[in-house]
Scaffold this motif. Structure first.
Motif, PDB file in Angstrom:
ATOM      1  N   ILE A  51       0.827  -1.200   0.000  1.00 42.48           N
ATOM      2  CA  ILE A  51       0.000   0.000   0.000  1.00 42.48           C
ATOM      3  C   ILE A  51       0.867   1.257   0.000  1.00 42.48           C
ATOM      4  CG2 ILE A  51      -1.737   1.331   1.249  1.00 42.48           C
ATOM      5  CD1 ILE A  51      -2.889  -1.246   2.293  1.00 42.48           C
ATOM      6  N   ARG A  52       0.604   2.129  -0.972  1.00 46.69           N
ATOM      7  CA  ARG A  52       1.351   3.380  -1.102  1.00 46.69           C
ATOM      8  C   ARG A  52       0.538   4.591  -0.628  1.00 46.69           C
ATOM      9  NH1 ARG A  52       4.388  -0.297  -2.129  1.00 46.69           N
ATOM     10  NH2 ARG A  52       5.741  -0.534  -3.953  1.00 46.69           N
ATOM     11  N   LEU A  53      -0.761   4.587  -0.916  1.00 44.95           N
ATOM     12  CA  LEU A  53      -1.597   5.752  -0.669  1.00 44.95           C
ATOM     13  C   LEU A  53      -2.757   5.374   0.236  1.00 44.95           C
ATOM     14  CD1 LEU A  53      -1.918   6.769  -4.436  1.00 44.95           C
ATOM     15  CD2 LEU A  53      -0.070   7.350  -2.870  1.00 44.95           C
ATOM     16  N   MET A  54      -3.021   6.168   1.282  1.00 45.12           N
ATOM     17  CA  MET A  54      -4.097   5.844   2.222  1.00 45.12           C
ATOM     18  C   MET A  54      -4.852   7.098   2.624  1.00 45.12           C
ATOM     19  SD  MET A  54      -4.019   3.538   5.690  1.00 45.12           S
ATOM     20  CE  MET A  54      -2.995   4.641   6.675  1.00 45.12           C
ATOM     21  N   ASN A  55      -6.166   7.051   2.444  1.00 38.79           N
ATOM     22  CA  ASN A  55      -7.051   8.139   2.858  1.00 38.79           C
ATOM     23  C   ASN A  55      -7.940   7.626   3.984  1.00 38.79           C
ATOM     24  OD1 ASN A  55      -8.998  10.119   3.186  1.00 38.79           O
ATOM     25  ND2 ASN A  55      -9.260  10.487   1.010  1.00 38.79           N
ATOM     26  N   ILE A  56      -7.780   8.176   5.177  1.00 38.27           N
ATOM     27  CA  ILE A  56      -8.598   7.782   6.327  1.00 38.27           C
ATOM     28  C   ILE A  56      -9.241   9.018   6.958  1.00 38.27           C
ATOM     29  CG2 ILE A  56      -7.537   5.567   6.916  1.00 38.27           C
ATOM     30  CD1 ILE A  56      -5.632   7.049   8.765  1.00 38.27           C
ATOM     31  N   ASP A  57      -9.655   9.958   6.125  1.00 37.71           N
ATOM     32  CA  ASP A  57     -10.335  11.166   6.602  1.00 37.71           C
ATOM     33  C   ASP A  57     -11.638  10.804   7.317  1.00 37.71           C
ATOM     34  OD1 ASP A  57      -8.380  12.602   5.296  1.00 37.71           O
ATOM     35  OD2 ASP A  57      -9.642  13.125   3.579  1.00 37.71           O
ATOM     36  N   ARG A  58     -11.983  11.616   8.313  1.00 37.31           N
ATOM     37  CA  ARG A  58     -13.287  11.526   8.978  1.00 37.31           C
ATOM     38  C   ARG A  58     -13.614  10.117   9.459  1.00 37.31           C
ATOM     39  NH1 ARG A  58     -13.485  15.230   4.968  1.00 37.31           N
ATOM     40  NH2 ARG A  58     -13.899  13.645   3.407  1.00 37.31           N
ATOM     41  N   ASN A  59     -12.804   9.631  10.400  1.00 33.98           N
ATOM     42  CA  ASN A  59     -13.007   8.288  10.935  1.00 33.98           C
ATOM     43  C   ASN A  59     -12.984   8.212  12.458  1.00 33.98           C
ATOM     44  OD1 ASN A  59     -13.371   5.964   9.033  1.00 33.98           O
ATOM     45  ND2 ASN A  59     -11.660   6.966   7.998  1.00 33.98           N
ATOM     46  N   CYS A  60     -13.077   9.362  13.112  1.00 27.56           N
ATOM     47  CA  CYS A  60     -13.127   9.374  14.589  1.00 27.56           C
ATOM     48  C   CYS A  60     -11.924   8.644  15.201  1.00 27.56           C
ATOM     49  CB  CYS A  60     -14.428   8.731  15.086  1.00 27.56           C
ATOM     50  SG  CYS A  60     -15.932   9.452  14.420  1.00 27.56           S
ATOM     51  N   LEU A  61     -10.754   8.846  14.657  1.00 26.12           N
ATOM     52  CA  LEU A  61      -9.568   8.132  15.135  1.00 26.12           C
ATOM     53  C   LEU A  61      -9.154   8.572  16.531  1.00 26.12           C
ATOM     54  CD1 LEU A  61      -7.323   8.041  11.954  1.00 26.12           C
ATOM     55  CD2 LEU A  61      -9.027   6.382  12.718  1.00 26.12           C
ATOM     56  N   ARG A  62      -9.247   9.867  16.784  1.00 26.15           N
ATOM     57  CA  ARG A  62      -8.843  10.452  18.059  1.00 26.15           C
ATOM     58  C   ARG A  62      -7.384  10.127  18.383  1.00 26.15           C
ATOM     59  NH1 ARG A  62     -14.216   8.897  18.740  1.00 26.15           N
ATOM     60  NH2 ARG A  62     -15.608  10.672  19.059  1.00 26.15           N
ATOM     61  N   THR A 109       3.479   6.285   1.220  1.00 31.20           N
ATOM     62  CA  THR A 109       4.059   7.561   0.827  1.00 31.20           C
ATOM     63  C   THR A 109       3.080   8.723   0.982  1.00 31.20           C
ATOM     64  OG1 THR A 109       3.406   7.241  -1.476  1.00 31.20           O
ATOM     65  CG2 THR A 109       5.592   6.464  -0.843  1.00 31.20           C
ATOM     66  N   TYR A 110       1.780   8.411   1.124  1.00 33.12           N
ATOM     67  CA  TYR A 110       0.750   9.458   1.188  1.00 33.12           C
ATOM     68  C   TYR A 110      -0.290   9.064   2.230  1.00 33.12           C
ATOM     69  CZ  TYR A 110      -3.229  12.321  -0.595  1.00 33.12           C
ATOM     70  OH  TYR A 110      -4.279  13.184  -0.743  1.00 33.12           O
ATOM     71  N   ILE A 111      -0.524   9.936   3.209  1.00 39.66           N
ATOM     72  CA  ILE A 111      -1.566   9.706   4.211  1.00 39.66           C
ATOM     73  C   ILE A 111      -2.386  10.979   4.365  1.00 39.66           C
ATOM     74  CG2 ILE A 111      -2.090   9.248   6.635  1.00 39.66           C
ATOM     75  CD1 ILE A 111       0.392   7.570   6.826  1.00 39.66           C
ATOM     76  N   TYR A 160      11.873   8.458  12.349  1.00 37.88           N
ATOM     77  CA  TYR A 160      12.456   7.189  11.912  1.00 37.88           C
ATOM     78  C   TYR A 160      11.988   6.793  10.512  1.00 37.88           C
ATOM     79  CZ  TYR A 160      12.750   7.276  16.992  1.00 37.88           C
ATOM     80  OH  TYR A 160      12.967   7.662  18.283  1.00 37.88           O
ATOM     81  N   ASN A 161      10.805   7.240  10.124  1.00 35.30           N
ATOM     82  CA  ASN A 161      10.259   6.870   8.826  1.00 35.30           C
ATOM     83  C   ASN A 161      10.963   7.626   7.702  1.00 35.30           C
ATOM     84  OD1 ASN A 161       8.218   7.471   6.491  1.00 35.30           O
ATOM     85  ND2 ASN A 161       7.439   5.636   7.480  1.00 35.30           N
ATOM     86  N   ARG A 162      11.251   6.923   6.611  1.00 35.62           N
ATOM     87  CA  ARG A 162      11.951   7.539   5.489  1.00 35.62           C
ATOM     88  C   ARG A 162      11.230   7.333   4.164  1.00 35.62           C
ATOM     89  NH1 ARG A 162      13.506   9.712   9.110  1.00 35.62           N
ATOM     90  NH2 ARG A 162      15.614  10.077   9.903  1.00 35.62           N
ATOM     91  N   THR A 163       9.913   7.085   4.222  1.00 35.15           N
ATOM     92  CA  THR A 163       9.171   6.883   2.971  1.00 35.15           C
ATOM     93  C   THR A 163       7.975   7.819   2.817  1.00 35.15           C
ATOM     94  OG1 THR A 163       7.907   5.102   4.016  1.00 35.15           O
ATOM     95  CG2 THR A 163       9.842   4.460   2.727  1.00 35.15           C
ATOM     96  N   LEU A 164       7.370   8.284   3.895  1.00 33.62           N
ATOM     97  CA  LEU A 164       6.198   9.141   3.792  1.00 33.62           C
ATOM     98  C   LEU A 164       6.567  10.473   3.149  1.00 33.62           C
ATOM     99  CD1 LEU A 164       3.160   9.229   4.500  1.00 33.62           C
ATOM    100  CD2 LEU A 164       3.791  10.462   6.582  1.00 33.62           C
ATOM    101  N   GLU A 165       5.828  10.841   2.089  1.00 35.85           N
ATOM    102  CA  GLU A 165       6.130  12.060   1.355  1.00 35.85           C
ATOM    103  C   GLU A 165       5.054  13.136   1.498  1.00 35.85           C
ATOM    104  OE1 GLU A 165       7.016  11.172  -2.691  1.00 35.85           O
ATOM    105  OE2 GLU A 165       8.644   9.806  -2.199  1.00 35.85           O
ATOM    106  N   VAL A 166       3.794  12.741   1.714  1.00 35.97           N
ATOM    107  CA  VAL A 166       2.706  13.711   1.841  1.00 35.97           C
ATOM    108  C   VAL A 166       1.870  13.371   3.069  1.00 35.97           C
ATOM    109  CG1 VAL A 166       0.636  14.689   0.780  1.00 35.97           C
ATOM    110  CG2 VAL A 166       2.597  14.088  -0.648  1.00 35.97           C
TER     111      VAL A 166
END
Length: 298
Positions: A75-86, A104-106, A127-133
């Protein structure tokens, strides 16, 4: 959807299904689905994009998703908007990101994460070296979050796009971000619109860009209480290197109102993926087009 549907997804991935995009937004997953969701994530060896926005996942379900992500290398791209994560959900994702080498994208806006939650997550970026956005708009973040962002990005030069719009970052947060910009050599696009920086918080940022930062190319500081302030911030803006695009509010001079758009940019926008800048994010056939909903950053 209900449990049998989740099980079907899990079974498809277990059978090496070639599914690359999974959009499960607005399904309101239930507690009993948690385990199957985690299983699906752990076996999704071909999945590149996951859009699970608007599902009311909550921290418990997010914990299961994160456990699955620890075994997922696709998985490269993940959208978890509006999920009550807190706070708890952000902490779980942060623990995963400390080890994840593929995302790379969250985007996780409007999750009521709060300062402590985002601080826990941002600690992983050391520590992470892959997340870009990273998009964390509308999460009730204050100056503590600004300090956490500063500390994380002083040690991380991989992140190139960050949006923290519609929060409550003010003067102290702006000063912390300015300190970060003096040391960070990776960040290219920063959206701070609709916060509470005022000119006192913006001036240190402009000074950092003018004197030391050489990588930032887009900055959005719209709606930060600059409209009626003195011209110092606008004077500094004109001294900043010419290759940076700045979105800023109007400057009032007496009864006249002057629109300040020296770079002809009305809003900061992270391009659609995989645009020219982002082709390396995804692997797969060239004829396939992958997109993920990009938040409106006006």
């Amino acid at each position: 959807f209900d449990m049998p549907y989740i099980e079907t997804i899990h079974e498809m991935f277990a059978l090496n299904c070639a599914l690359t995009k999974l959009k499960l937004y607005e399904n309101e997953w239930r507690k009993k689905d948690d385990l199957e969701i985690g299983k699906a994530m752990s076996t999704a060896s071909t999945l590149r994009l996951l859009d699970a926005s608007n599902n009311k996942l909550g921290s418990r379900c997010m914990d299961k998703v994160c456990k699955g992500l620890k075994d997922n290398m696709s998985i490269r791209l993940m959208n978890i908007d509006r999920n009550c994560l807190r706070e708890e959900g952000a902490k779980a994702l942060g623990e995963t990101m400390s080890f994840n080498t593929t995302l790379t994208y969250i985007s996780m806006k409007e999750n009521n994460i709060g300062n402590e939650g985002i601080a826990e997550f941002l600690n992983s970026l050391k520590y992470n070296r892959t997340l870009e956005v990273l998009i964390i708009d509308d999460n009730d973040l204050c100056d503590m979050a600004g300090v956490a962002i500063s500390e994380a990005l002083k040690k991380n030069n991989t992140l190139v796009g960050l949006s923290v719009a519609n929060n409550k970052i003010s003067i102290a947060g702006g000063q912390a971000l300015a300190s970060m910009l003096k040391k960070n050599t990776g960040l290219e696009r920063l959206n701070l619109s609709s916060n509470s920086l005022t000119s006192v918080g913006v001036i240190p940022i402009f000074k950092a860009i003018r004197k030391m930062n050489k990588t930032l190319t887009q900055l959005n500081i719209l709606s930060n209480g600059l409209e009626s302030n003195e011209g110092t911030v606008f004077h500094l803006q004109n001294e900043i290197r010419k290759d940076i695009e700045i979105s800023i509010d109007t400057q009032k001079s007496g009864d006249a109102e002057k629109k300040v758009e020296p770079r002809d940019l009305t809003h900061l926008e992270i391009p659609q993926i995989p645009g020219d800048t982002w082709k390396r994010v995804l692997e797969g056939p060239k004829e396939e087009i992958y997109t993920i909903p990009t938040p409106d950053m006006k």
